[in-house]
Design a protein around this motif. Sequence first.
Motif, PDB file in Angstrom:
ATOM      1  N   LEU A 157       0.825  -1.209   0.000  1.00  0.00           N
ATOM      2  CA  LEU A 157       0.000   0.000   0.000  1.00  0.00           C
ATOM      3  C   LEU A 157       0.860   1.261   0.000  1.00  0.00           C
ATOM      4  O   LEU A 157       0.530   2.242  -0.679  1.00  0.00           O
ATOM      5  CB  LEU A 157      -0.928  -0.001   1.213  1.00  0.00           C
ATOM      6  CG  LEU A 157      -2.011  -1.082   1.217  1.00  0.00           C
ATOM      7  CD1 LEU A 157      -2.737  -1.098   2.551  1.00  0.00           C
ATOM      8  CD2 LEU A 157      -2.996  -0.881   0.073  1.00  0.00           C
ATOM      9  N   ALA A 158       1.945   1.241   0.758  1.00  0.00           N
ATOM     10  CA  ALA A 158       2.840   2.403   0.781  1.00  0.00           C
ATOM     11  C   ALA A 158       3.422   2.667  -0.603  1.00  0.00           C
ATOM     12  O   ALA A 158       3.481   3.821  -1.064  1.00  0.00           O
ATOM     13  CB  ALA A 158       3.943   2.188   1.805  1.00  0.00           C
ATOM     14  N   ASP A 159       3.841   1.612  -1.296  1.00  0.00           N
ATOM     15  CA  ASP A 159       4.378   1.778  -2.649  1.00  0.00           C
ATOM     16  C   ASP A 159       3.307   2.310  -3.599  1.00  0.00           C
ATOM     17  O   ASP A 159       3.576   3.182  -4.437  1.00  0.00           O
ATOM     18  CB  ASP A 159       4.907   0.438  -3.174  1.00  0.00           C
ATOM     19  CG  ASP A 159       6.175  -0.015  -2.471  1.00  0.00           C
ATOM     20  OD1 ASP A 159       6.810   0.807  -1.785  1.00  0.00           O
ATOM     21  OD2 ASP A 159       6.531  -1.204  -2.602  1.00  0.00           O
ATOM     22  N   GLU A 160       2.094   1.803  -3.452  1.00  0.00           N
ATOM     23  CA  GLU A 160       1.003   2.247  -4.315  1.00  0.00           C
ATOM     24  C   GLU A 160       0.650   3.709  -4.048  1.00  0.00           C
ATOM     25  O   GLU A 160       0.388   4.486  -4.980  1.00  0.00           O
ATOM     26  CB  GLU A 160      -0.203   1.348  -4.096  1.00  0.00           C
ATOM     27  CG  GLU A 160      -1.312   1.501  -5.123  1.00  0.00           C
ATOM     28  CD  GLU A 160      -2.400   0.444  -4.969  1.00  0.00           C
ATOM     29  OE1 GLU A 160      -3.543   0.740  -5.374  1.00  0.00           O
ATOM     30  OE2 GLU A 160      -2.118  -0.647  -4.439  1.00  0.00           O
ATOM     31  N   LEU A 161       0.626   4.098  -2.777  1.00  0.00           N
ATOM     32  CA  LEU A 161       0.340   5.493  -2.426  1.00  0.00           C
ATOM     33  C   LEU A 161       1.394   6.432  -3.007  1.00  0.00           C
ATOM     34  O   LEU A 161       1.071   7.506  -3.518  1.00  0.00           O
ATOM     35  CB  LEU A 161       0.266   5.642  -0.907  1.00  0.00           C
ATOM     36  CG  LEU A 161      -1.009   5.099  -0.264  1.00  0.00           C
ATOM     37  CD1 LEU A 161      -0.795   4.884   1.237  1.00  0.00           C
ATOM     38  CD2 LEU A 161      -2.192   6.033  -0.513  1.00  0.00           C
ATOM     39  N   THR A 162       2.642   6.032  -2.920  1.00  0.00           N
ATOM     40  CA  THR A 162       3.713   6.845  -3.497  1.00  0.00           C
ATOM     41  C   THR A 162       3.530   6.968  -5.002  1.00  0.00           C
ATOM     42  O   THR A 162       3.677   8.052  -5.580  1.00  0.00           O
ATOM     43  CB  THR A 162       5.075   6.227  -3.166  1.00  0.00           C
ATOM     44  OG1 THR A 162       5.251   6.182  -1.737  1.00  0.00           O
ATOM     45  CG2 THR A 162       6.211   7.031  -3.779  1.00  0.00           C
ATOM     46  N   ALA A 163       3.171   5.856  -5.648  1.00  0.00           N
ATOM     47  CA  ALA A 163       3.020   5.843  -7.104  1.00  0.00           C
ATOM     48  C   ALA A 163       1.886   6.744  -7.575  1.00  0.00           C
ATOM     49  O   ALA A 163       1.978   7.354  -8.645  1.00  0.00           O
ATOM     50  CB  ALA A 163       2.795   4.412  -7.592  1.00  0.00           C
ATOM     51  N   ILE A 164       0.807   6.864  -6.783  1.00  0.00           N
ATOM     52  CA  ILE A 164      -0.320   7.693  -7.218  1.00  0.00           C
ATOM     53  C   ILE A 164      -0.165   9.154  -6.806  1.00  0.00           C
ATOM     54  O   ILE A 164      -1.009   9.985  -7.119  1.00  0.00           O
ATOM     55  CB  ILE A 164      -1.668   7.145  -6.696  1.00  0.00           C
ATOM     56  CG1 ILE A 164      -1.744   7.186  -5.164  1.00  0.00           C
ATOM     57  CG2 ILE A 164      -1.920   5.739  -7.228  1.00  0.00           C
ATOM     58  CD1 ILE A 164      -3.090   6.739  -4.597  1.00  0.00           C
ATOM     59  N   GLY A 165       0.934   9.458  -6.088  1.00  0.00           N
ATOM     60  CA  GLY A 165       1.239  10.845  -5.784  1.00  0.00           C
ATOM     61  C   GLY A 165       0.838  11.327  -4.411  1.00  0.00           C
ATOM     62  O   GLY A 165       0.824  12.541  -4.157  1.00  0.00           O
TER      63      GLY A 165
END
Length: 411
Positions: free
Chosen positions: A42-50
């Motif tokens: 989830l942390a990686d995904e949050l970073t990816a979406i900005g």
Amino acid sequence: MTQFERDVEERLVRYASVDTQSDENSATQPSTAIQLDLARMLADELTAIGAAEVTVTDYGAVLATVPATAEGPAIGLLAHMDTAPAYNATGVKPRVIRGYAGGPIRFPDAPDLVLSPEIAPYLATKIGDDIITASGLTLLGADDKAGVSVVMTLAAHLLAHPEIAHPKLRLAFTPDEEIGRGVDPRLPADLGVDFAYTLDGGALGEVEHETFSADGAKVKITGVSTHTGTAQGKMVNALHLAAKLIELLPQATQTPEVTAGRDGFWHVYALTGTAAEVELSIILRDFELAGLAARGELLRTACAAIAATEPRAKVTCEIRPQYRNMRYWLEKDMTPVTLAHAACRAEGIEPVARAIRGGTDGSRLTEMGVPCPNLFTGMQEIHGPLEWISVQDMAAAVRVCLRLVSLAAQA
């Protein structure tokens, strides 16, 4: 199929496949390392979406910020990552039933298992919806990966559309909610919001501002162990005393399987040990503190009675607070509840106020000074192999949250 429907479905199927079961017998934080697998995802995904300020805390929560595009109160949106220890959650295989046509749903890995409107009346209202279940051998984990999917879908949409006015949003995905450890004492300060919502509710339109108050009890019974061949007059079987204790507690009117609505209960959910020593794990639930205290006193009285009948045994009873009815605090300021009701109605959904026969991270957060009612996701028949959810209900939860944060910007 709408974009929100596609997004929440894809996310739930992906997240549900990750084993995140918590363990109340663990002393670590979080209680199981596998919860961090989803946390890091989830942390990686949050970073990816900005998203901004993305972090995984040392207590296992994922925190992030969706920066404000307008003035308004800072709002928290929470969901928990762990799944319940009550049923197998390893090897979850989610499946999507397109355009549910009514009638029974069967499961590929458990042919004798049947989900039907007779068992789950809410299912009868979902004809035409896309239904997600597991394969029959596990729970699904929509509790609360549906909530995680809703919050992530909302965050991605807002970050992709900065023209949508909304105040600062703080996101939190917590571990160990299912074992009562979801709210670390540091979480309220780390969130830094005026109020919050958990996305951890059931049927379409539910906005919940009342929960059980809850205590947990551990009863230990130590008997006298000796060889069975020479046990006469010597052995005290702790298992037998445990059985007598359970029989002393009211069975016909005060257990989960015979209560509903606003009735409280006591529930023995684990018994471990041998003839020499036994430990019983018991939960006590009531909507009112006086009723909860009475249930605790009943348990202590029963333990004392068992000890009195067998003085050679040692019986201890430890009762600890778990969470309290959020109503005690929210009824003093219903602002977040009123806002959620307005958001539902703006989306053509009539809000449903229902007391939760359970609790959420919001119960603890509210008690700790962060008002936090609970919003629907659509999850049904949770904590077992019949668990299911409507994709359309999840998408509706995204729309309500989008409306909610937009209304908050106008307040």
